[in-house]
Write a protein that holds these residues in place. Sequence first.
Motif, PDB file in Angstrom:
ATOM      1  N   ILE A  86       6.126 -12.442 -11.145  1.00  0.00           N
ATOM      2  CA  ILE A  86       4.797 -11.858 -10.960  1.00  0.00           C
ATOM      3  C   ILE A  86       4.955 -10.593 -10.137  1.00  0.00           C
ATOM      4  O   ILE A  86       5.732 -10.555  -9.178  1.00  0.00           O
ATOM      5  N   ILE A  87       4.220  -9.570 -10.510  1.00  0.00           N
ATOM      6  CA  ILE A  87       4.202  -8.326  -9.744  1.00  0.00           C
ATOM      7  C   ILE A  87       2.912  -8.313  -8.938  1.00  0.00           C
ATOM      8  O   ILE A  87       1.828  -8.549  -9.469  1.00  0.00           O
ATOM      9  N   TYR A  88       3.049  -8.052  -7.645  1.00  0.00           N
ATOM     10  CA  TYR A  88       1.904  -8.014  -6.743  1.00  0.00           C
ATOM     11  C   TYR A  88       1.556  -6.568  -6.435  1.00  0.00           C
ATOM     12  O   TYR A  88       2.439  -5.751  -6.203  1.00  0.00           O
ATOM     13  N   GLY A 103       0.810  -1.214   0.000  1.00  0.00           N
ATOM     14  CA  GLY A 103       0.000   0.000   0.000  1.00  0.00           C
ATOM     15  C   GLY A 103       0.840   1.259   0.000  1.00  0.00           C
ATOM     16  O   GLY A 103       0.489   2.263  -0.617  1.00  0.00           O
ATOM     17  N   LYS A 104       1.972   1.198   0.674  1.00  0.00           N
ATOM     18  CA  LYS A 104       2.851   2.358   0.808  1.00  0.00           C
ATOM     19  C   LYS A 104       3.801   2.505  -0.376  1.00  0.00           C
ATOM     20  O   LYS A 104       3.962   3.586  -0.926  1.00  0.00           O
ATOM     21  N   GLU A 105       4.424   1.396  -0.793  1.00  0.00           N
ATOM     22  CA  GLU A 105       5.480   1.428  -1.810  1.00  0.00           C
ATOM     23  C   GLU A 105       4.978   1.187  -3.234  1.00  0.00           C
ATOM     24  O   GLU A 105       5.683   1.473  -4.184  1.00  0.00           O
ATOM     25  N   GLY A 106       3.805   0.586  -3.369  1.00  0.00           N
ATOM     26  CA  GLY A 106       3.287   0.266  -4.696  1.00  0.00           C
ATOM     27  C   GLY A 106       3.615  -1.160  -5.098  1.00  0.00           C
ATOM     28  O   GLY A 106       4.098  -1.965  -4.297  1.00  0.00           O
ATOM     29  N   ALA A 107       3.358  -1.484  -6.347  1.00  0.00           N
ATOM     30  CA  ALA A 107       3.522  -2.839  -6.873  1.00  0.00           C
ATOM     31  C   ALA A 107       4.981  -3.277  -6.825  1.00  0.00           C
ATOM     32  O   ALA A 107       5.884  -2.478  -7.057  1.00  0.00           O
ATOM     33  N   MET A 108       5.190  -4.566  -6.500  1.00  0.00           N
ATOM     34  CA  MET A 108       6.548  -5.118  -6.483  1.00  0.00           C
ATOM     35  C   MET A 108       6.532  -6.632  -6.613  1.00  0.00           C
ATOM     36  O   MET A 108       5.488  -7.258  -6.443  1.00  0.00           O
ATOM     37  N   THR A 109       7.691  -7.184  -6.905  1.00  0.00           N
ATOM     38  CA  THR A 109       7.835  -8.626  -7.057  1.00  0.00           C
ATOM     39  C   THR A 109       8.013  -9.290  -5.695  1.00  0.00           C
ATOM     40  O   THR A 109       8.260  -8.613  -4.686  1.00  0.00           O
ATOM     41  N   HIS A 110       7.929 -10.616  -5.689  1.00  0.00           N
ATOM     42  CA  HIS A 110       8.147 -11.392  -4.471  1.00  0.00           C
ATOM     43  C   HIS A 110       9.515 -11.069  -3.875  1.00  0.00           C
ATOM     44  O   HIS A 110       9.644 -10.847  -2.667  1.00  0.00           O
ATOM     45  N   LYS A 111      10.516 -11.020  -4.720  1.00  0.00           N
ATOM     46  CA  LYS A 111      11.885 -10.747  -4.263  1.00  0.00           C
ATOM     47  C   LYS A 111      11.986  -9.362  -3.612  1.00  0.00           C
ATOM     48  O   LYS A 111      12.632  -9.206  -2.570  1.00  0.00           O
ATOM     49  N   ASP A 112      11.327  -8.375  -4.207  1.00  0.00           N
ATOM     50  CA  ASP A 112      11.331  -7.024  -3.639  1.00  0.00           C
ATOM     51  C   ASP A 112      10.621  -6.992  -2.286  1.00  0.00           C
ATOM     52  O   ASP A 112      11.067  -6.304  -1.364  1.00  0.00           O
TER      53      ASP A 112
END
Length: 89
Positions: A72-74, A26-35
């Motif tokens: 995948i980007i979540y 919610g704070k950082e935005g979309a990211m991958t599992h690794k991120d």
Amino acid sequence: MSSSIKAGGTMNPLPPSSKTVLRILGKEGAMTHKDIVKKTHCSPRTVRYALRKLKERKLLIEKMNIRDMRQIIYQYRATPVPEPEMARS
């Protein structure tokens, strides 16, 4: 965010790892599992569990990473998808 998410008609509280992942997305935005693993400092297995719980409650959007189709980007879904009503006989 309350400790009990009412998304998907469930009153079960989210595990702490899911709350952390949801807050980060919610704070950082979309990211991958690794991120997400890097940002939360949780183990990859814990993040997978958290993502699974969030997907069950329809609180995430999954997209394919255009740069690397293996990833995948979540993304946090601000408004959960309502459960379909059961057809009455």
